[in-house]
Motif scaffolding. Structure first.
Motif, PDB file in Angstrom:
ATOM      1  N   LEU A 121       0.829  -1.202   0.000  1.00  0.00           N
ATOM      2  CA  LEU A 121       0.000   0.000   0.000  1.00  0.00           C
ATOM      3  C   LEU A 121       0.865   1.253   0.000  1.00  0.00           C
ATOM      4  N   SER A 122       1.985   1.216   0.703  1.00  0.00           N
ATOM      5  CA  SER A 122       2.861   2.392   0.762  1.00  0.00           C
ATOM      6  C   SER A 122       3.470   2.735  -0.593  1.00  0.00           C
ATOM      7  N   ASP A 123       3.470   1.759  -1.531  1.00  0.00           N
ATOM      8  CA  ASP A 123       3.940   2.041  -2.891  1.00  0.00           C
ATOM      9  C   ASP A 123       3.032   3.039  -3.594  1.00  0.00           C
ATOM     10  N   CYS A 124       1.809   3.164  -3.107  1.00  0.00           N
ATOM     11  CA  CYS A 124       0.804   3.991  -3.775  1.00  0.00           C
ATOM     12  C   CYS A 124       0.675   5.377  -3.176  1.00  0.00           C
ATOM     13  N   LEU A 125       1.573   5.722  -2.281  1.00  0.00           N
ATOM     14  CA  LEU A 125       1.575   7.063  -1.701  1.00  0.00           C
ATOM     15  C   LEU A 125       2.160   8.066  -2.690  1.00  0.00           C
ATOM     16  N   GLN A 126       1.560   9.243  -2.763  1.00  0.00           N
ATOM     17  CA  GLN A 126       2.083  10.322  -3.590  1.00  0.00           C
ATOM     18  C   GLN A 126       3.127  11.109  -2.799  1.00  0.00           C
ATOM     19  N   LEU A 127       3.867  11.956  -3.510  1.00  0.00           N
ATOM     20  CA  LEU A 127       4.898  12.744  -2.840  1.00  0.00           C
ATOM     21  C   LEU A 127       4.305  13.595  -1.715  1.00  0.00           C
ATOM     22  N   CYS A 128       3.117  14.157  -1.935  1.00  0.00           N
ATOM     23  CA  CYS A 128       2.499  14.978  -0.889  1.00  0.00           C
ATOM     24  C   CYS A 128       2.154  14.145   0.345  1.00  0.00           C
ATOM     25  N   ASP A 129       1.813  12.867   0.133  1.00  0.00           N
ATOM     26  CA  ASP A 129       1.530  11.979   1.266  1.00  0.00           C
ATOM     27  C   ASP A 129       2.808  11.691   2.054  1.00  0.00           C
ATOM     28  N   LYS A 130       3.862  11.370   1.330  1.00  0.00           N
ATOM     29  CA  LYS A 130       5.143  11.085   1.981  1.00  0.00           C
ATOM     30  C   LYS A 130       5.629  12.310   2.746  1.00  0.00           C
ATOM     31  N   ARG A 131       5.422  13.464   2.145  1.00  0.00           N
ATOM     32  CA  ARG A 131       5.786  14.723   2.823  1.00  0.00           C
ATOM     33  C   ARG A 131       5.066  14.848   4.155  1.00  0.00           C
ATOM     34  N   ASP A 132       3.742  14.656   4.146  1.00  0.00           N
ATOM     35  CA  ASP A 132       2.955  14.831   5.372  1.00  0.00           C
ATOM     36  C   ASP A 132       3.339  13.815   6.440  1.00  0.00           C
ATOM     37  N   ILE A 133       3.607  12.603   6.024  1.00  0.00           N
ATOM     38  CA  ILE A 133       3.988  11.558   6.984  1.00  0.00           C
ATOM     39  C   ILE A 133       5.291  11.933   7.685  1.00  0.00           C
ATOM     40  N   VAL A 134       6.260  12.346   6.890  1.00  0.00           N
ATOM     41  CA  VAL A 134       7.575  12.700   7.447  1.00  0.00           C
ATOM     42  C   VAL A 134       7.490  13.938   8.331  1.00  0.00           C
ATOM     43  N   LEU A 135       6.787  14.958   7.868  1.00  0.00           N
ATOM     44  CA  LEU A 135       6.725  16.216   8.610  1.00  0.00           C
ATOM     45  C   LEU A 135       5.933  16.097   9.899  1.00  0.00           C
ATOM     46  N   ASN A 136       4.962  15.197   9.935  1.00  0.00           N
ATOM     47  CA  ASN A 136       4.126  15.036  11.135  1.00  0.00           C
ATOM     48  C   ASN A 136       4.764  14.145  12.193  1.00  0.00           C
ATOM     49  N   GLU A 137       5.847  13.461  11.833  1.00  0.00           N
ATOM     50  CA  GLU A 137       6.548  12.586  12.782  1.00  0.00           C
ATOM     51  C   GLU A 137       7.813  13.304  13.229  1.00  0.00           C
ATOM     52  N   GLN A 138       7.756  13.993  14.343  1.00  0.00           N
ATOM     53  CA  GLN A 138       8.845  14.873  14.752  1.00  0.00           C
ATOM     54  C   GLN A 138      10.209  14.183  14.840  1.00  0.00           C
ATOM     55  N   PRO A 139      10.327  13.011  15.493  1.00  0.00           N
ATOM     56  CA  PRO A 139      11.654  12.384  15.563  1.00  0.00           C
ATOM     57  C   PRO A 139      12.238  12.088  14.176  1.00  0.00           C
ATOM     58  N   LEU A 140      11.384  11.651  13.264  1.00  0.00           N
ATOM     59  CA  LEU A 140      11.850  11.366  11.910  1.00  0.00           C
ATOM     60  C   LEU A 140      12.216  12.654  11.191  1.00  0.00           C
ATOM     61  N   ARG A 141      11.409  13.664  11.386  1.00  0.00           N
ATOM     62  CA  ARG A 141      11.685  14.961  10.763  1.00  0.00           C
ATOM     63  C   ARG A 141      13.044  15.488  11.208  1.00  0.00           C
ATOM     64  N   GLU A 142      13.331  15.353  12.478  1.00  0.00           N
ATOM     65  CA  GLU A 142      14.613  15.835  13.001  1.00  0.00           C
ATOM     66  C   GLU A 142      15.780  15.022  12.464  1.00  0.00           C
ATOM     67  N   ARG A 143      15.580  13.708  12.332  1.00  0.00           N
ATOM     68  CA  ARG A 143      16.657  12.854  11.789  1.00  0.00           C
ATOM     69  C   ARG A 143      16.974  13.229  10.349  1.00  0.00           C
ATOM     70  N   LEU A 144      15.986  13.747   9.644  1.00  0.00           N
ATOM     71  CA  LEU A 144      16.189  14.127   8.245  1.00  0.00           C
ATOM     72  C   LEU A 144      16.694  15.562   8.105  1.00  0.00           C
ATOM     73  N   GLY A 145      16.964  16.206   9.232  1.00  0.00           N
ATOM     74  CA  GLY A 145      17.543  17.546   9.182  1.00  0.00           C
ATOM     75  C   GLY A 145      16.566  18.635   8.803  1.00  0.00           C
ATOM     76  N   ILE A 146      15.257  18.376   8.986  1.00  0.00           N
ATOM     77  CA  ILE A 146      14.237  19.378   8.669  1.00  0.00           C
ATOM     78  C   ILE A 146      13.954  20.177   9.944  1.00  0.00           C
ATOM     79  N   GLU A 147      14.242  21.470   9.910  1.00  0.00           N
ATOM     80  CA  GLU A 147      14.198  22.293  11.118  1.00  0.00           C
ATOM     81  C   GLU A 147      12.793  22.429  11.690  1.00  0.00           C
ATOM     82  N   SER A 148      11.800  22.566  10.834  1.00  0.00           N
ATOM     83  CA  SER A 148      10.428  22.763  11.304  1.00  0.00           C
ATOM     84  C   SER A 148       9.454  22.302  10.231  1.00  0.00           C
ATOM     85  N   LYS A 149       8.189  22.157  10.635  1.00  0.00           N
ATOM     86  CA  LYS A 149       7.154  21.778   9.676  1.00  0.00           C
ATOM     87  C   LYS A 149       7.036  22.811   8.560  1.00  0.00           C
ATOM     88  N   SER A 150       7.054  24.078   8.933  1.00  0.00           N
ATOM     89  CA  SER A 150       6.861  25.139   7.936  1.00  0.00           C
ATOM     90  C   SER A 150       7.985  25.150   6.910  1.00  0.00           C
TER      91      SER A 150
END
Length: 268
Positions: free
Chosen positions: A191-220
């Motif tokens: 099912l995860s193969d069918c996620l669009q880029l915007c979906d992957k973006r939201d998943i990563v940005l909404n998971e704070q520990p993962l977001r931080e591991r990816l070097g993304i400073e904030s959601k905005s």
């Protein structure tokens, strides 16, 4: 000490190999043009007329069979080309083996590049050449790598489709509909193969520990980055000018951000 599974290490290695293909095997030569030349003693107005006819912005200037500099069409007036010549500066000169991706970054500080083959300056690249297919292939490949890494990370980070907690019911439904369509074609997918880029973006940005591991400073800031990446991808897909909504320098900065993001992805 964190032990990385063999499969995960192999996946990252495969992505790095693919990335290397884009970064190292496609060179500046793929978008360059042969540098037309004139002689230092040529009449500048006549050369300007020729440049207008052939739509040249810049040509090389030769003296004793060697290219010693260049002239710009808009500068030329009365007198000889020698009166309008520019010397080559180090930031304008690159080897013919320079990777195309590196070429983009060099363009942050110059409007044109001259290519050295052996000990001779033989070709030129201008901003207009950045619209050519090899650049589009390169950028689309880099964006595809981002999507591939996000798919890998989400699959490993969210067991049993727990990523659903970060999407709306409508986005999940769209993914499930696509999943059923592809399953009907006997495609071996998740099912995860069918996620669009915007979906992957939201998943990563909404998971704070993962977001931080990816070097993304904030959601905005993350949303801003992915929005620009989606605009670039759409421009590439629809053969639009690459800098339709942004200046060239903004696009170069976006690609630099993307490179840093890929580096963080490879650490996971």
């Amino acid at each position: 000490m964190v032990v990385i599974p063999v499969q995960q290490r192999d996946n990252v290695s495969n992505y790095q190999s693919l990335r290397s293909l884009f970064e190292k095997n496609i060179t500046v030569n793929s978008i360059s043009e042969v540098l037309a030349t004139c002689n230092v003693s040529d009449d500048a107005q006549q050369i300007r007329d020729q440049m207008v006819f052939k739509d040249y912005d810049v040509i090389g200037v030769e003296e004793n069979g060697m290219v010693i500099g260049y002239v710009l069409r808009d500068d030329l007036g009365e007198g000889t080309c020698k009166e309008y010549i520019y010397s080559f500066s180090p930031p304008e000169l690159v080897s013919d083996s320079t990777p195309l991706l590196q070429t983009l970054f060099i363009f942050k500080n110059t409007e044109r590049l001259f290519i050295i083959e052996g000990n001779r300056i033989t070709k030129v690249v201008t901003l207009a050449d950045l619209q050519k297919p090899p650049i589009r292939m390169l950028l689309f490949g880099v964006i595809s790598l981002v999507e591939m890494h996000l798919y890998r990370i989400i699959s490993e980070y969210f067991p049993e489709d727990s990523w659903k907690n970060h999407l709306t019911a409508k986005r999940i439904q769209l993914a499930e509909e696509l999943f059923l369509q592809r399953k009907a074609r006997n495609e071996a997918i998740q099912l995860s193969d069918c996620l669009q880029l915007c979906d992957k973006r939201d998943i990563v940005l909404n998971e704070q520990p993962l977001r931080e591991r990816l070097g993304i400073e904030s959601k905005s800031k993350g949303k801003d980055f992915f929005k620009k990446l989606e605009i670039l991808r759409n421009n590439l897909a629809h053969s639009q000018d690459l800098n339709t909504q942004n200046s060239w320098n903004e696009m170069f900065s976006l690609i630099e951000q993307t490179e840093k993001f890929l580096e963080e992805c490879e650490k996971i």
